[in-house]
Design a protein around this motif. Structure first.
Motif, PDB file in Angstrom:
ATOM      1  N   UNK A  95      51.908  78.318  61.321  1.00 21.15           N
ATOM      2  CA  UNK A  95      50.717  78.313  60.477  1.00 21.15           C
ATOM      3  C   UNK A  95      50.567  79.601  59.670  1.00 21.15           C
ATOM      4  N   UNK A  96      51.271  80.656  60.069  1.00 17.70           N
ATOM      5  CA  UNK A  96      51.144  81.944  59.372  1.00 17.70           C
ATOM      6  C   UNK A  96      52.112  82.081  58.205  1.00 17.70           C
ATOM      7  N   UNK A  97      52.986  81.119  57.997  1.00 12.28           N
ATOM      8  CA  UNK A  97      54.011  81.202  56.962  1.00 12.28           C
ATOM      9  C   UNK A  97      53.496  80.517  55.701  1.00 12.28           C
ATOM     10  N   UNK A  98      53.453  81.235  54.606  1.00  9.51           N
ATOM     11  CA  UNK A  98      52.768  80.749  53.400  1.00  9.51           C
ATOM     12  C   UNK A  98      53.407  79.487  52.819  1.00  9.51           C
ATOM     13  N   UNK A  99      54.726  79.336  52.966  1.00 11.07           N
ATOM     14  CA  UNK A  99      55.384  78.145  52.396  1.00 11.07           C
ATOM     15  C   UNK A  99      55.222  76.910  53.268  1.00 11.07           C
ATOM     16  N   UNK A 100      54.667  77.094  54.452  1.00  5.80           N
ATOM     17  CA  UNK A 100      54.532  75.979  55.397  1.00  5.80           C
ATOM     18  C   UNK A 100      53.105  75.432  55.379  1.00  5.80           C
ATOM     19  N   UNK A 101      52.997  74.125  55.314  1.00  7.76           N
ATOM     20  CA  UNK A 101      51.717  73.436  55.526  1.00  7.76           C
ATOM     21  C   UNK A 101      51.843  72.639  56.817  1.00  7.76           C
ATOM     22  N   UNK A 143      61.043  84.002  65.915  1.00  5.11           N
ATOM     23  CA  UNK A 143      61.491  83.991  64.528  1.00  5.11           C
ATOM     24  C   UNK A 143      62.832  83.289  64.360  1.00  5.11           C
ATOM     25  N   UNK A 144      63.764  83.501  65.294  1.00  9.36           N
ATOM     26  CA  UNK A 144      65.084  82.873  65.186  1.00  9.36           C
ATOM     27  C   UNK A 144      64.972  81.351  65.143  1.00  9.36           C
ATOM     28  N   UNK A 145      64.119  80.793  65.998  1.00  9.39           N
ATOM     29  CA  UNK A 145      63.949  79.344  66.068  1.00  9.39           C
ATOM     30  C   UNK A 145      63.274  78.828  64.800  1.00  9.39           C
ATOM     31  N   UNK A 146      62.206  79.482  64.384  1.00 10.13           N
ATOM     32  CA  UNK A 146      61.459  79.032  63.210  1.00 10.13           C
ATOM     33  C   UNK A 146      62.316  79.099  61.950  1.00 10.13           C
ATOM     34  N   UNK A 147      63.071  80.171  61.808  1.00  8.89           N
ATOM     35  CA  UNK A 147      63.928  80.293  60.620  1.00  8.89           C
ATOM     36  C   UNK A 147      64.960  79.170  60.574  1.00  8.89           C
ATOM     37  N   UNK A 183      67.352  74.958  52.724  1.00 10.39           N
ATOM     38  CA  UNK A 183      68.468  75.850  53.060  1.00 10.39           C
ATOM     39  C   UNK A 183      68.341  77.249  52.480  1.00 10.39           C
ATOM     40  N   UNK A 184      67.649  77.392  51.361  1.00 10.44           N
ATOM     41  CA  UNK A 184      67.493  78.702  50.757  1.00 10.44           C
ATOM     42  C   UNK A 184      66.279  79.460  51.231  1.00 10.44           C
ATOM     43  N   UNK A 185      65.627  78.964  52.282  1.00 11.90           N
ATOM     44  CA  UNK A 185      64.401  79.606  52.772  1.00 11.90           C
ATOM     45  C   UNK A 185      64.669  81.070  53.127  1.00 11.90           C
ATOM     46  N   UNK A 186      63.861  81.975  52.553  1.00 13.00           N
ATOM     47  CA  UNK A 186      64.106  83.403  52.785  1.00 13.00           C
ATOM     48  C   UNK A 186      62.819  84.196  53.013  1.00 13.00           C
ATOM     49  N   UNK A 187      61.688  83.516  53.137  1.00 20.55           N
ATOM     50  CA  UNK A 187      60.420  84.235  53.344  1.00 20.55           C
ATOM     51  C   UNK A 187      60.444  84.982  54.670  1.00 20.55           C
TER      52      UNK A 187
END
Length: 498
Positions: free
Chosen positions: A279-285, A442-446, A454-458
């Motif tokens: 929920x804290x990641x801006x690109x995620x809803x 973080x490892x799991x979420x990334x 695939x290009x997720x880099x936030x």
């Protein structure tokens, strides 16, 4: 702060449920820690499906684990000696001193259970903590003025009386009727309990604070108690919630342009805080839903934990969501299960001893090659683990489940230091695990986000550091709106620090 001061135990009670007692208790745990004390939280009896495993492998309500974290100490089962975990509309599993002792109906629990025994167990836990920490920061449950339950109370004013706590009544002004709820709550108490009320805290205020200046004076006149603070509603501080009440305020639908993560909303969903980092990641809803179309439109679906896995699985089948989830997995949509959700993803769930109810066996969603047998023994433990093919034990989570799951295919999701493993990895788009808190890493979420983008880099926040920051923000917010000098006068033993 003058450290020679001996503080009374303090307690936050409420005019009702969901008035903010848990959050305020956590806030004062952090304030007292900042001021040089060594506080510890305590709630004699809690009812919640959101629980946590202590370092000793015992189970407590998640709220007390959060409060301990705010206090900067490890959580212990003594902080919540009685935990009720609803298994249906009228029954709950009773957890005493961190271990389940069976299921009871509400009627049996309140009318037939030995209340003095439970109270004595709670006080034994309290005295243990009180010998190690100072001060005790206690939380009540629900309303303090339920007249029909007064003689059965083991968690509100009976605890306050026994411990001599300086007790603060918390009221939610946002729901309306604050004068009636505060006045009624105070005046319905017997005189000896009314005398324990040290002050009033008005919570969740919206708008111009000066508009309540007159209200504060009126409330003090009619109750004879000081209003020590009026705390504004906040949106920018994230503290994990105690129960699922706040879910009604969360999103329940996809948002265009975001990575949409749907958490399936079971009737008996447990540990909904497993998704707080996402929920804290801006690109995620991230949203909770039981709507088939909202699941169909999601980029990723998560099946959360459940307090009654078989009933919730049958619910999925009866609503058509089961078919939608199977179709999603077949089409390669990322689908992950935690605890009960993991069990549902298997081929079968057996309950030979009737741990969850009358249904002895049921077919699962048949997505993962695993079979689960429910057992009466509950596993509760914290874990350090390596994720998937990783070697370093850099991730953490915890187990709370009843049942053994056997793999007939796939690979483990997590590896532990002793060489044992957890979960079933079918492919990078589909796995299940018993580990609550796995998505706090973080490892799991990334990894799961890169299956969608695939290009997720936030940058993904360090969740432990994020939580520490939130506790400090909460403490600052409370300090700004509570008369802290008055607060300390009210909780300091007479003739000290004068």
């Amino acid at each position: 702060m003058e450290m020679e001061k001996k503080l009374k135990p303090l307690m936050f009670v409420g005019t009702g449920s969901d008035v903010g007692k848990s959050i305020i208790t956590a806030g004062f745990c952090r304030i007292l820690k900042q001021d040089g004390y060594r506080p510890a939280p305590f709630k004699a009896q809690n009812m919640s499906l959101n629980s946590y495993a202590t370092p000793e492998g015992l189970e407590i309500g998640r709220a007390q684990a959060v409060q301990a974290e705010a206090a900067g100490i490890a959580c212990r089962s003594e902080m919540n000696p009685v935990l009720l975990k609803p298994t249906g509309d009228q029954h709950s599993q009773v957890v005493l001193n961190g271990r389940p002792i069976g299921n009871q109906s509400a009627k049996t629990y309140f009318l037939e259970t030995d209340r003095d025994y439970l109270f004595n167990q709670a006080m034994k836990a309290w005295h243990y903590l009180n010998g190690k920490y100072h001060p005790m920061v206690m939380e009540g449950a629900g309303s303090i003025s339920e007249l029909n339950l007064r003689d059965k109370d083991i968690t509100n004013m009976r605890i306050a009386r026994e411990t001599g706590a300086a007790t603060f009544l918390v009221a939610d002004i946002d729901r309306g009727g604050v004068f009636a709820s505060v006045y009624g709550s105070v005046m319905l108490l017997p005189p000896e309990e009314r005398d324990l009320i040290a002050g009033i805290i008005i919570n969740k205020f919206r708008g111009d604070m000066s508009l309540f200046d007159e209200g504060r004076k009126i409330m003090e006149e009619i109750t004879g108690k000081p209003v020590v603070g009026v705390i504004p509603y906040f949106h920018n501080i994230r503290i994990e919630d105690e129960d699922a009440v706040p879910l009604a305020l969360k999103r329940h639908h996809p948002v265009q342009g975001k990575i949409n993560v749907a958490v399936v909303l079971f009737p008996r969903m447990a540990n909904f805080t497993d998704f707080s980092l996402l929920e804290q990641i801006s690109r995620v809803n991230l949203y909770f839903t039981h709507d088939i179309s909202a699941i169909r439109e999601a980029d990723m679906v998560i099946l959360p934990g459940s307090k009654n896995t078989i009933d919730d699985l049958l619910y999925l089948k009866s609503t058509g969501m089961a078919d939608e989830l199977v179709k999603a997995a077949q089409n390669g949509k990322p689908l992950y299960g935690i605890c009960g959700g993991y069990q549902m993803m298997g081929t079968e769930i057996h309950d030979p001893d009737g741990v969850e109810g009358k249904v002895r066996s049921v077919k699962g969603l048949e997505i993962l090659p695993v079979t689960t047998t429910l057992t009466g023994e509950k596993i509760t433990r914290q874990r350090r683990f390596a994720y998937r093919e990783g070697k370093a034990l850099t991730n953490s989570g915890y187990e709370i489940h009843m049942g053994e799951t056997v793999l007939s295919g796939g690979k483990p999701v997590a590896w532990f230091e002793d060489g044992t493993h957890d979960g079933c990895l079918l492919n990078e788009h589909c796995w299940g695990s018993y580990l609550h808190g796995i998505f706090d890493n973080r490892e799991v979420v990334e990894q799961i986000l890169k299956t969608v983008s695939p290009g997720f880099s936030e940058p993904i926040p360090d969740y432990l550091a994020f939580k520490e920051e939130q506790y400090d923000k909460l403490a600052t917010h409370i300090r700004e709106h509570v008369d802290m000098d008055q607060f300390y006068r009210l909780i300091t033993h007479e003739n000290q620090g004068q």
